[in-house]
Design an enzyme around this catalytic site. Structure first.
Site, short mmCIF file in Angstrom:
data_model
loop_
_atom_site.label_atom_id
_atom_site.label_comp_id
_atom_site.label_asym_id
_atom_site.label_seq_id
_atom_site.Cartn_x
_atom_site.Cartn_y
_atom_site.Cartn_z
N MET A 79 0.82 -1.21 0.00
CA MET A 79 0.00 0.00 0.00
C MET A 79 0.86 1.27 0.00
SD MET A 79 -2.65 -1.57 2.80
CE MET A 79 -3.56 -0.07 3.13
N HIS A 80 0.21 2.41 -0.22
CA HIS A 80 0.80 3.75 -0.08
C HIS A 80 1.71 4.16 -1.24
CE1 HIS A 80 -0.61 3.24 4.01
NE2 HIS A 80 0.28 2.29 4.25
N ASP A 92 -2.69 -4.87 0.50
CA ASP A 92 -2.23 -6.13 1.09
C ASP A 92 -2.74 -6.35 2.50
OD1 ASP A 92 -0.58 -4.18 2.24
OD2 ASP A 92 1.30 -5.15 1.67
#
Length: 501
Positions: free
Chosen positions: A80-81, A239
């Site tokens: 992520m991110h 995830d």
């Protein structure tokens, strides 16, 4: 033989699983890739390396299955991110800037000031941190304006991978919310944040449900993967959301604790529960909100969980071998609860929940001549457990308390650590048997996307756990006393940590 394919594009490796509809994993492939750090504080990866790793992992998984493999659907999840910038031809303009990247400290401060810390949490459910896509985009706007000017698409890692598979652009709420550009209530891009940060919404992919069919496997990609073209590819999830689903943790009465290098505490919730102190994140789950369905989850994190035990093994004991951790935990079993008065703070690389303090430091407190290997190991294991418990305090301030814990990650293999966690939290602990739960969650989304089953219901059917570990009430009360010392130790030495810089 009919299978669902789940692909987990993680931070250090990609995993691919071929799963039967009953949840049995027939084939598994795993390929590592590097995090490139050309300068201190920089963390990047090559999207082309992701693709090569995916190709190899899928071939591994297929070769592990006896007989012909027929993939019904493909599901995805990813780290992520992180940020992938593509040009008009959908080619990467730069290496992907991934979530551990630290270059955006100034942008984090600027965004927090422009939007307002409380307003940012109100919209997104979370404070912003370095490595989050909103901060990374701001950095490119300010520091690399030519690259930003050439950017046509801003993507997350799994969404880039899906484009390679289908030629279609999309994202989902569970991953998009990690950018800090999504409205966590409406599960759409925030027009307010995009306007303030001067981001053209046309640069972002459309957001759709995690179980939506995003496209079909292209002939070219199918040829590289050794699969048939035309297989439905499902939108997928971030995830963490996929991991929660793969672990069968779909209700607020269960807390997922993951003891890996770092540690995560995740609790599903039915509504958007905010921590206005900014100690935790509330993100969209892979499930759509509805009656009895948790559409969000609360997330707290500690930075050194298994890492603390590895530090003790490598830097203090200097022992090696496949059984090194088993040796250490066997030593720890010889020490009593409380490690004969030895206390350990595991803040070796700073700390997140609840302190959000990058300057926090580790500490052994109360060390005497009578302490040896058993006490040192047990103190580290207890210190990690107490850090989890302290982080849980921030989650517990809103919402109903859980009734049980599902323990995952490498640390969950230790029976002693399972008992320590049960006693500290005073909750039943069950160890998740599957270690590839994120990829399994992606396969669940694949099956749900083509109508094989309901993802939340099937997650409970697929999840498998070891026998439960029950808490000891007397031990819990003793740990509550130690937890008070643990918190006091941080408070007393907080200024000492700052002086070490």
């Amino acid at each position: 033989m009919s299978h669902l394919l789940g692909i987990d594009l993680g931070t250090s490796s990609v995993k691919a699983v071929l799963v039967k509809v009953d949840g049995h994993i027939d084939g598994l492939g795993s390929v590592e890739y590097a995090i490139h750090q050309p300068q201190p504080g920089i963390a990047e990866q090559d999207p082309q390396e992701w693709w090569r790793a995916v190709v190899s992992a899928i071939h591994q998984a297929v070769s592990a299955v006896k007989g012909k493999v027929q993939v019904q659907a493909i599901g995805l999840d990813g780290q992520m991110h992180s940020t992938v910038l593509l040009d008009d031809g959908a080619q990467p303009l730069t290496p992907a800037v991934i979530w551990p990247d630290q270059r955006t400290g100034h942008q984090v401060k600027e965004i927090t000031e422009i939007v307002g810390a409380q307003r940012l949490i109100e919209i997104t459910g979370s404070p912003i941190a370095t490595g989050f896509q909103a901060a990374t985009v701001r950095w490119f706007q300010q520091e690399r304006p030519v690259i930003w000017g050439a950017t046509r698409w801003v993507m997350l890692p799994k969404d880039y991978l899906r484009w390679r598979l289908t030629g279609q652009f999309a994202s989902d709420p569970s991953d998009a919310c990690s950018t800090l550009l999504l409205d966590a209530r409406t599960r759409t891009w925030s027009t307010e944040l995009l306007s303030v940060l001067e981001i053209d919404p046309e640069k972002l992919p459309p957001v759709q449900r995690s179980v939506a069919v995003a496209g079909e496997l292209l002939p070219g990609a199918a040829g590289e993967l050794g699969l048939s073209p035309g297989i439905p590819v499902i939108t997928g999830a971030g995830d963490t959301a996929s991991s929660v689903l793969g672990a069968g943790v779909t209700q607020p009465d269960t807390l997922l604790l993951n003891i890996s290098t770092g540690g995560q505490l995740v609790q599903p919730v039915f509504d958007l529960q905010l921590d206005r102190a900014g100690r935790i994140h509330t993100f969209c789950s892979a499930l759509e909100p509805g009656p009895g369905q948790a559409g969000w989850y609360k997330l707290g994190g500690i930075l050194a969980a298994g890492l603390a035990l590895r530090w003790l093994r490598d830097n203090v004991f200097a022992i090696q071998g496949e059984q090194s951790y088993e040796r250490m935990t066997a030593w720890a079993e010889g020490a009593p609860l409380g490690s004969n008065g030895l206390l350990f703070l595991p803040h070796l690389v700073g700390e997140r929940t609840p302190y959000m303090n990058p300057n926090a430091r580790g500490l052994f407190l109360g060390l005497t001549l009578r302490h040896g290997q058993p006490e040192l190991v047990r103190a580290v294991m207890e210190g990690v457990g107490l850090a989890f418990y302290q982080a849980y305090g921030a989650l517990a301030e809103s919402g109903a308390p859980p009734r049980q814990i599902v323990l995952a990650g490498g640390g969950a293999r230790s029976p002693l650590w399972r008992q320590i966690m049960a006693d500290i939290f005073n909750l039943r602990v069950q160890r998740l048997q599957v270690v590839e739960q994120s990829a399994l969650g992606a396969a669940l989304l694949a099956g749900a996307g083509i109508g094989c089953f309901d993802a939340a219901a099937q997650a409970l059917e697929w999840a498998a756990y070891d026998a439960p570990v029950e808490p000891n009430e007397e031990n819990h009360h003793r740990y509550l006393e130690i937890a008070a010392r643990f918190q006091d130790a941080y408070t007393v030495h907080k200024e000492d940590f700052q002086d070490q810089l």
